[in-house]
Enzyme design. Structure first.
Site, short mmCIF file in Angstrom:
data_model
loop_
_atom_site.label_atom_id
_atom_site.label_comp_id
_atom_site.label_asym_id
_atom_site.label_seq_id
_atom_site.Cartn_x
_atom_site.Cartn_y
_atom_site.Cartn_z
N GLY A 188 0.82 -1.21 0.00
CA GLY A 188 0.00 0.00 0.00
C GLY A 188 0.85 1.26 0.00
N GLY A 243 -0.23 4.23 0.04
CA GLY A 243 -1.10 5.34 0.46
C GLY A 243 -0.38 6.20 1.48
N GLY A 253 -0.18 6.06 4.84
CA GLY A 253 0.59 5.35 5.86
C GLY A 253 1.85 4.73 5.28
N VAL A 313 -1.63 -7.42 -4.28
CA VAL A 313 -1.22 -8.50 -3.38
C VAL A 313 -2.42 -9.41 -3.16
CG1 VAL A 313 -0.35 -9.07 -1.08
CG2 VAL A 313 0.53 -7.07 -2.30
N GLU A 349 -19.25 17.13 1.71
CA GLU A 349 -18.46 17.89 0.75
C GLU A 349 -18.99 17.71 -0.67
OE1 GLU A 349 -14.27 18.77 2.77
OE2 GLU A 349 -14.30 16.82 1.81
N ASP A 400 -5.75 2.97 7.92
CA ASP A 400 -7.15 2.55 8.03
C ASP A 400 -7.30 1.06 8.33
OD1 ASP A 400 -7.87 5.12 7.43
OD2 ASP A 400 -8.68 4.69 5.45
C1 LIG Z 1 -13.61 10.30 -0.29
C2 LIG Z 1 -12.73 10.32 0.93
C3 LIG Z 1 -12.50 11.52 1.58
C4 LIG Z 1 -11.67 11.56 2.70
N1 LIG Z 1 -11.47 12.76 3.32
C5 LIG Z 1 -10.67 12.82 4.39
C6 LIG Z 1 -10.43 14.07 5.03
O1 LIG Z 1 -10.97 15.11 4.64
N2 LIG Z 1 -9.58 14.09 6.10
C7 LIG Z 1 -8.97 12.95 6.55
O2 LIG Z 1 -8.19 13.02 7.50
N3 LIG Z 1 -9.19 11.76 5.98
C8 LIG Z 1 -10.02 11.67 4.90
N4 LIG Z 1 -10.24 10.45 4.30
C9 LIG Z 1 -9.60 9.25 4.86
C10 LIG Z 1 -8.12 9.15 4.48
O3 LIG Z 1 -7.94 9.35 3.10
C11 LIG Z 1 -7.61 7.78 4.89
O4 LIG Z 1 -7.80 7.66 6.28
C12 LIG Z 1 -6.14 7.56 4.56
O5 LIG Z 1 -5.90 7.67 3.19
C13 LIG Z 1 -5.70 6.18 5.06
O6 LIG Z 1 -4.39 5.94 4.66
P1 LIG Z 1 -3.89 4.44 4.44
O7 LIG Z 1 -2.45 4.53 4.14
O8 LIG Z 1 -4.34 3.58 5.55
O9 LIG Z 1 -4.70 3.93 3.17
P2 LIG Z 1 -4.82 4.55 1.72
O10 LIG Z 1 -4.33 5.94 1.68
O11 LIG Z 1 -6.22 4.27 1.31
O12 LIG Z 1 -3.82 3.67 0.86
C14 LIG Z 1 -3.98 2.29 0.69
C15 LIG Z 1 -3.23 1.87 -0.55
O13 LIG Z 1 -3.17 0.45 -0.60
C16 LIG Z 1 -3.38 0.01 -1.91
N5 LIG Z 1 -3.88 -1.36 -1.86
C17 LIG Z 1 -5.00 -1.81 -1.27
N6 LIG Z 1 -5.11 -3.14 -1.40
C18 LIG Z 1 -4.03 -3.55 -2.09
C19 LIG Z 1 -3.58 -4.82 -2.55
N7 LIG Z 1 -4.26 -5.95 -2.31
N8 LIG Z 1 -2.43 -4.87 -3.26
C20 LIG Z 1 -1.73 -3.73 -3.52
N9 LIG Z 1 -2.11 -2.51 -3.10
C21 LIG Z 1 -3.24 -2.42 -2.39
C22 LIG Z 1 -4.36 1.02 -2.49
O14 LIG Z 1 -4.28 1.07 -3.91
C23 LIG Z 1 -3.91 2.32 -1.83
O15 LIG Z 1 -2.99 3.03 -2.64
C24 LIG Z 1 -11.07 10.37 3.18
C25 LIG Z 1 -11.31 9.16 2.53
C26 LIG Z 1 -12.14 9.13 1.41
C27 LIG Z 1 -12.41 7.81 0.72
#
Ligand SMILES: Cc1cc2nc3c(=O)[nH]c(=O)nc-3n(C[C@H](O)[C@H](O)[C@H](O)COP(=O)(O)OP(=O)(O)OC[C@H]3O[C@@H](n4cnc5c(N)ncnc54)[C@H](O)[C@@H]3O)c2cc1C
Length: 425
Positions: A12, A14, A16, A80, A176, A314
């Protein structure tokens, strides 16, 4: 890959995952960042893509460009599909089909979450979501196409259906989007059509809770509700969705009556749950999960019983923190520090401690509710300025920050938008 170096696999790219990778920039490790997309996504700004304020590239920087100068990291595009904790390797499906295996010494698991339909996965066939950049682009096309079709229709009932947007979920995404559709139809494209009046577009925001913006301060919730209603948005609270078809949402309203809202576009912004790969990891490690399927982790974001696996963002339940950006970023940094300490680079950090920097939501043009550090609570234009500054701050790259700020300023005064391209096949 250098012989004998620790192999760190990050699932991921993203928020994190990339914060963890950045923290390890100078570490003697070999990092592989695996993602099924080739970009990171600022999900908080995706709604601006869906209404044509920003272009997709402005909220989705390429992972390769982000890691261009980090020589110990490489990016692998693929999904994955299996994690094998016993043999410490993962299997990914390449975009062209074949599977490939990657071994790890340390795994940082950060796959985010997916949309939850609360036991009604069939709704997925009838609703739009906003979770990926494809979703945002599709939604933009859908909104603009709906207005075009309304212009072609002679039947007023059909016009009404095409110009009704039902949004399920009055959290930040739903609020929003509702505000942004109102802004688009009432003050951007309102003079561009001849047969119908886009300003009369019906926007219905539905939530089972008695308020909008659940996680916010009650005063800001009230301000947000007022702002939504001032924009002519119908807000239905204490209202449960009982059915969705393509073209209508059935709800049980607070008066106990069932209503059918005929809307050609239904946006589902209601819930999140764990990804399939997180469910697999939980099963493979007998991990404890919460009601969203998030994996419980210890004070250093480790999966209990598996010190070599960190779960962040998340996908993790770290003392019940919400699924928002700040925990993901802070956990990513923390895990980076733990790994550095294991390598003898810096002292071991204390248990993870979350620093809540606040929350905010934009409601149409120049109007936002914002809670900074729990100390400053703003609404209206001052809230919007704070929203713009903080969101631009987190966008990757100096020029991207300038561009995003510029677009926000432009959207305050402009009566047009460039990102309005749709094509008919
Ligand atoms: C529409 C929307 C609006 C939001 N607005 C806000 C806001 O205003 N303020 C705020 O604080 N938070 C907001 N959030 C929440 C915030 O974006 C998330 O909490 C944050 O991105 C979490 O980060 P993460 O690294 O856990 O996951 P993510 O940033 O979601 O990254 C996960 C990554 O893992 C990858 N992935 C998943 N499964 C696999 C797999 N099997 N194999 C390979 N890659 C994979 C995905 O492609 C992605 O790139 C919002 C979320 C959404 C959906």
């Amino acid at each position: 890959m250098a012989e004998g170096r620790k192999r760190v696999v990050i699932i991921g790219g993203g928020l994190g995952g990339m914060y963890a990778a950045a923290k390890l920039k100078h570490a003697p490790v070999d990092i592989v960042v695996i993602d099924k997309a080739n970009h990171q996504l600022y999900q908080a700004m995706m709604y601006q893509v869906a209404v044509g304020i920003l272009s997709p590239g402005q909220v989705a920087p390429s992972l390769r460009s982000m890691l261009r100068h980090q020589r110990n990291a490489r990016v692998v595009l693929g999904t994955v599909v299996r994690i094998r904790p016993d043999t410490r390797d993962i299997v990914l499906a390449r975009p062209d089909g074949p599977e490939e295996c990657f071994e790890y010494d340390t795994l940082i698991f950060a796959p985010g979450v997916r949309t939850d339909y609360f036991g009604h996965d069939e709704y997925a066939r009838s609703v739009a979501t906003l979770k990926t950049i494809d979703d945002a682009v599709w939604l933009r096309s859908r909104i603009l196409s709906s207005l075009e079709i309304a212009e072609l229709e002679d039947d007023p009932e059909q016009v009404e259906k095409w110009t009704t947007f039902a949004i399920v979920g009055a959290g930040p995404t739903g609020v929003e989007m509702a505000g942004a559709i109102a802004q688009l139809t009432r003050s951007v494209v309102h003079r561009d059509f001849r047969k119908f009046d886009p300003a009369r577009t019906r926007i219905v925001l539905i939530d089972a809770a008695p308020y909008v913006l659940g996680p916010f301060d009650p005063h800001l919730r009230d301000e947000a509700l007022k702002a939504l209603r001032d924009h002519g948005i119908e807000v239905m609270l204490n209202t449960r969705v009982t059915g969705v078809t393509s073209g209508a949402v059935e709800v049980l309203a607070e008066d106990g009556a069932t209503h059918v809202i005929e809307a050609k576009t239904v946006l589902w912004a209601a819930g999140m749950r764990s990804t399939a790969i997180a469910d697999d990891l939980a099963a493979a490690t007998d991990a404890r999960t919460d009601r969203y399927g998030r994996l419980y982790v210890d004070e250093h974001c480790r999966l209990p019983g598996h010190p070599e696996i960190f779960v962040i963002g998340d996908a993790a339940n770290q003392v019940d923190l919400p699924m928002v950006a700040q925990p993901a970023m802070q956990e990513g940094k923390h895990v980076g520090k733990v790994i550095l300490a294991e390598l003898g680079m810096g002292k071991a950090p204390g248990p993870f401690k979350y620093f809540n920097k606040g929350s905010m939501a934009q409601i149409g043009r120049g109007n936002a509710v914002a809670d900074a550090f729990g100390l400053v609570k703003l609404h209206g234009f001052p809230g919007s300025v704070l929203w713009a500054i903080l969101h631009a701050w987190y966008v990757e790259g100096f020029f991207a920050k300038l561009e995003v700020t510029g677009r926000w300023l432009y959207s305050l005064v402009a009566v047009n938008r460039r990102e309005r391209v749709i094509t008919v096949k």
